[in-house]
Motif scaffolding. Sequence first.
Motif, PDB file in Angstrom:
ATOM      1  N   ARG A 197     -43.792  -2.447  43.834  1.00 46.15           N
ATOM      2  CA  ARG A 197     -43.417  -3.858  43.911  1.00 46.15           C
ATOM      3  C   ARG A 197     -42.743  -4.208  45.237  1.00 46.15           C
ATOM      4  N   ASP A 198     -42.373  -3.221  46.013  1.00 40.39           N
ATOM      5  CA  ASP A 198     -41.768  -3.498  47.318  1.00 40.39           C
ATOM      6  C   ASP A 198     -42.822  -3.856  48.364  1.00 40.39           C
ATOM      7  N   THR A 199     -44.040  -3.378  48.161  1.00 40.33           N
ATOM      8  CA  THR A 199     -45.097  -3.640  49.139  1.00 40.33           C
ATOM      9  C   THR A 199     -46.212  -4.545  48.608  1.00 40.33           C
ATOM     10  N   HIS A 200     -46.219  -4.809  47.304  1.00 41.69           N
ATOM     11  CA  HIS A 200     -47.242  -5.671  46.726  1.00 41.69           C
ATOM     12  C   HIS A 200     -46.577  -6.749  45.874  1.00 41.69           C
ATOM     13  N   GLU A 201     -46.882  -7.991  46.203  1.00 45.08           N
ATOM     14  CA  GLU A 201     -46.247  -9.099  45.488  1.00 45.08           C
ATOM     15  C   GLU A 201     -46.787  -9.216  44.060  1.00 45.08           C
ATOM     16  N   TRP A 202     -45.929  -9.728  43.181  1.00 40.79           N
ATOM     17  CA  TRP A 202     -46.314  -9.948  41.795  1.00 40.79           C
ATOM     18  C   TRP A 202     -45.605 -11.202  41.297  1.00 40.79           C
ATOM     19  N   GLY A 203     -46.127 -11.748  40.216  1.00 43.28           N
ATOM     20  CA  GLY A 203     -45.531 -12.971  39.711  1.00 43.28           C
ATOM     21  C   GLY A 203     -45.925 -13.263  38.281  1.00 43.28           C
ATOM     22  N   ALA A 204     -45.516 -14.436  37.826  1.00 37.83           N
ATOM     23  CA  ALA A 204     -45.756 -14.826  36.442  1.00 37.83           C
ATOM     24  C   ALA A 204     -46.199 -16.277  36.370  1.00 37.83           C
ATOM     25  N   MET A 205     -47.008 -16.573  35.382  1.00 41.92           N
ATOM     26  CA  MET A 205     -47.375 -17.956  35.096  1.00 41.92           C
ATOM     27  C   MET A 205     -46.214 -18.627  34.374  1.00 41.92           C
ATOM     28  N   VAL A 206     -46.066 -19.917  34.602  1.00 42.41           N
ATOM     29  CA  VAL A 206     -45.142 -20.736  33.823  1.00 42.41           C
ATOM     30  C   VAL A 206     -46.014 -21.761  33.115  1.00 42.41           C
ATOM     31  N   GLU A 207     -46.134 -21.604  31.786  1.00 37.67           N
ATOM     32  CA  GLU A 207     -47.105 -22.409  31.040  1.00 37.67           C
ATOM     33  C   GLU A 207     -46.570 -22.966  29.727  1.00 37.67           C
ATOM     34  N   THR A 208     -45.415 -22.511  29.299  1.00 35.65           N
ATOM     35  CA  THR A 208     -44.870 -22.976  28.022  1.00 35.65           C
ATOM     36  C   THR A 208     -43.547 -23.706  28.261  1.00 35.65           C
ATOM     37  N   PRO A 209     -43.162 -24.589  27.343  1.00 35.14           N
ATOM     38  CA  PRO A 209     -41.848 -25.238  27.481  1.00 35.14           C
ATOM     39  C   PRO A 209     -40.718 -24.227  27.591  1.00 35.14           C
ATOM     40  N   ALA A 210     -40.833 -23.106  26.866  1.00 40.33           N
ATOM     41  CA  ALA A 210     -39.783 -22.087  26.904  1.00 40.33           C
ATOM     42  C   ALA A 210     -39.654 -21.477  28.294  1.00 40.33           C
ATOM     43  N   SER A 211     -40.795 -21.190  28.942  1.00 43.88           N
ATOM     44  CA  SER A 211     -40.727 -20.586  30.281  1.00 43.88           C
ATOM     45  C   SER A 211     -40.185 -21.572  31.307  1.00 43.88           C
ATOM     46  N   ILE A 212     -40.462 -22.847  31.110  1.00 43.17           N
ATOM     47  CA  ILE A 212     -39.904 -23.857  32.012  1.00 43.17           C
ATOM     48  C   ILE A 212     -38.382 -23.894  31.889  1.00 43.17           C
ATOM     49  N   ARG A 213     -37.905 -23.864  30.649  1.00 44.22           N
ATOM     50  CA  ARG A 213     -36.454 -23.877  30.425  1.00 44.22           C
ATOM     51  C   ARG A 213     -35.798 -22.576  30.873  1.00 44.22           C
ATOM     52  N   SER A 214     -36.568 -21.498  30.946  1.00 44.01           N
ATOM     53  CA  SER A 214     -36.027 -20.181  31.307  1.00 44.01           C
ATOM     54  C   SER A 214     -36.305 -19.803  32.755  1.00 44.01           C
ATOM     55  N   ILE A 215     -36.671 -20.762  33.588  1.00 45.55           N
ATOM     56  CA  ILE A 215     -37.134 -20.440  34.928  1.00 45.55           C
ATOM     57  C   ILE A 215     -36.092 -19.675  35.742  1.00 45.55           C
ATOM     58  N   ASP A 216     -34.831 -20.007  35.629  1.00 49.55           N
ATOM     59  CA  ASP A 216     -33.804 -19.298  36.406  1.00 49.55           C
ATOM     60  C   ASP A 216     -33.733 -17.827  36.013  1.00 49.55           C
ATOM     61  N   GLU A 217     -33.810 -17.559  34.729  1.00 51.38           N
ATOM     62  CA  GLU A 217     -33.759 -16.172  34.246  1.00 51.38           C
ATOM     63  C   GLU A 217     -35.024 -15.403  34.647  1.00 51.38           C
ATOM     64  N   ILE A 218     -36.161 -16.086  34.635  1.00 54.24           N
ATOM     65  CA  ILE A 218     -37.415 -15.449  35.057  1.00 54.24           C
ATOM     66  C   ILE A 218     -37.340 -15.083  36.539  1.00 54.24           C
ATOM     67  N   ILE A 219     -36.803 -15.968  37.344  1.00 52.03           N
ATOM     68  CA  ILE A 219     -36.635 -15.688  38.772  1.00 52.03           C
ATOM     69  C   ILE A 219     -35.762 -14.459  38.978  1.00 52.03           C
ATOM     70  N   ASP A 220     -34.746 -14.325  38.149  1.00 46.31           N
ATOM     71  CA  ASP A 220     -33.820 -13.187  38.272  1.00 46.31           C
ATOM     72  C   ASP A 220     -34.494 -11.842  38.009  1.00 46.31           C
ATOM     73  N   GLU A 221     -35.670 -11.850  37.387  1.00 45.22           N
ATOM     74  CA  GLU A 221     -36.381 -10.595  37.120  1.00 45.22           C
ATOM     75  C   GLU A 221     -37.105 -10.064  38.355  1.00 45.22           C
ATOM     76  N   GLY A 222     -37.033 -10.784  39.464  1.00 41.71           N
ATOM     77  CA  GLY A 222     -37.571 -10.271  40.719  1.00 41.71           C
ATOM     78  C   GLY A 222     -38.972 -10.713  41.069  1.00 41.71           C
ATOM     79  N   VAL A 223     -39.499 -11.752  40.422  1.00 37.26           N
ATOM     80  CA  VAL A 223     -40.844 -12.216  40.741  1.00 37.26           C
ATOM     81  C   VAL A 223     -40.901 -12.736  42.177  1.00 37.26           C
ATOM     82  N   ASP A 224     -42.038 -12.518  42.817  1.00 34.01           N
ATOM     83  CA  ASP A 224     -42.244 -13.038  44.170  1.00 34.01           C
ATOM     84  C   ASP A 224     -42.814 -14.450  44.150  1.00 34.01           C
ATOM     85  N   PHE A 225     -43.494 -14.793  43.066  1.00 36.17           N
ATOM     86  CA  PHE A 225     -44.069 -16.129  42.969  1.00 36.17           C
ATOM     87  C   PHE A 225     -44.178 -16.545  41.504  1.00 36.17           C
ATOM     88  N   VAL A 226     -44.276 -17.848  41.321  1.00 34.61           N
ATOM     89  CA  VAL A 226     -44.449 -18.439  40.004  1.00 34.61           C
ATOM     90  C   VAL A 226     -45.636 -19.394  40.085  1.00 34.61           C
TER      91      VAL A 226
END
Length: 455
Positions: A315-344
Amino acid sequence: MTEKKTKAISEEPEAGTELTRGYGASPGIATGPARVIKDIEDAGQIKDGDIIVTEMTAPDMVPAMQRSTGIITDNGGMTSHAAIVSRELGVPAIVGCGDATEALSDGQRVTLDGEKGTVVVGEPESESKEENIAESDPTNDSVEAPVGHIPTTATEVKVNVSIPEAAQRAADTSADGVGLLRLEHILLSTGKTPEKYVADHGEEAFIKEISEEIRKVADAFYPRPVRARTLDAPTDELAELEGGESEPIEHNPMLGYRGIRRSLQEPEMVKLELRAFKRLQDIGYDNIEVMFPLPNDADDVRRARELMDEVGIDRDTHEWGAMVETPASIRSIDEIIDEGVDFVALGTNDIVQFMLAVDRNNAMVADRFDDYHPTILEAMAEVIEACNEHDVDTTITGQSGSDPEMAKFLAEKGISSLSSNIDAVDDVRRVVARAEQELLLNAVRDTSDGPTLPD
């Protein structure tokens, strides 16, 4: 005898008479014989130049869709399989007609307008053949040459890819990379569920199948990035495949056992997908990025990250990320960012579906599928703002990413990139360029609005 024949001829509808209509899903005009397909197994009968008429297309119909000159379906909306694939293939299509398989006769010559959503009686072949070739040529692998200069933009404009066969066509646009490579179309095109494929051919064959198909896209775009999403196939699509009899029966598969929720329940299967990504990365494809679909919260993202770690993706040399598609993930965006995603990635097809409670594959409520609903716009703006505060890239991968007005709105909100349909890339870039210029001009005007010095 003569009178009866004359009467029969007069009852035939004239060329141009409307037969049915639906939602224009892929632009273009096509004329040809309608081939009514009521069983997927009959799709092999489709010949070059035929117009497919069916209730709904499926992944294993893609070869037939490539041969066709047009596609018409009873069911589905703008985000259905037929709509997505036909746009990538450059084949005119209309979805959600409701009665096309009943209103059109097998072999009947028809003309469809993939922008207006109308199907009419076609001109006789001798009169329309030359015109049809000029207006719709699904065998053409290149995108029509853009008119005028394509501007450079700070906001990247990427492209969605579902089938590797469309990769070169997508790469020939001005796209900055692939914002979404849908893995499900690669897997489902094998004609077997992933479990059945592994059972029949083994894990190594499964990994090889995936990696070779992704490699086609990675090659076409290299060194531009390709964001490959792990499997997000609903159970009703899997049920149509060999081995699908073991799939659970769900009343609404779009809200069911799909995406990361299935991957986390079947970790050994998703790890095979991740091993395919890693194989490509290990041989030098540093443009492959991993993306996980449909998480609800940070815990989902954390568990997916741990699976990447288990297969050895760096994960240090290859970017990874997550989709944001549910109301729950929208409300949890700060916590999702804290997991180290490079993109959303904002998956608007599902955001709209879940927030407005509108089944995106149900033609009966397609008119309620509103990308511009105030709550949708507000939610996307909140995600972009949160990500910008933490230097996390944002993109949009849904159908609305091809809408110029939506592109303008998102560019103004500071989104990092947009991922559009193949035929919309250049138009979206021009809109984004104008939006960026307006922002710069407004910023200059704001700084020059102060008091003037006296003479």
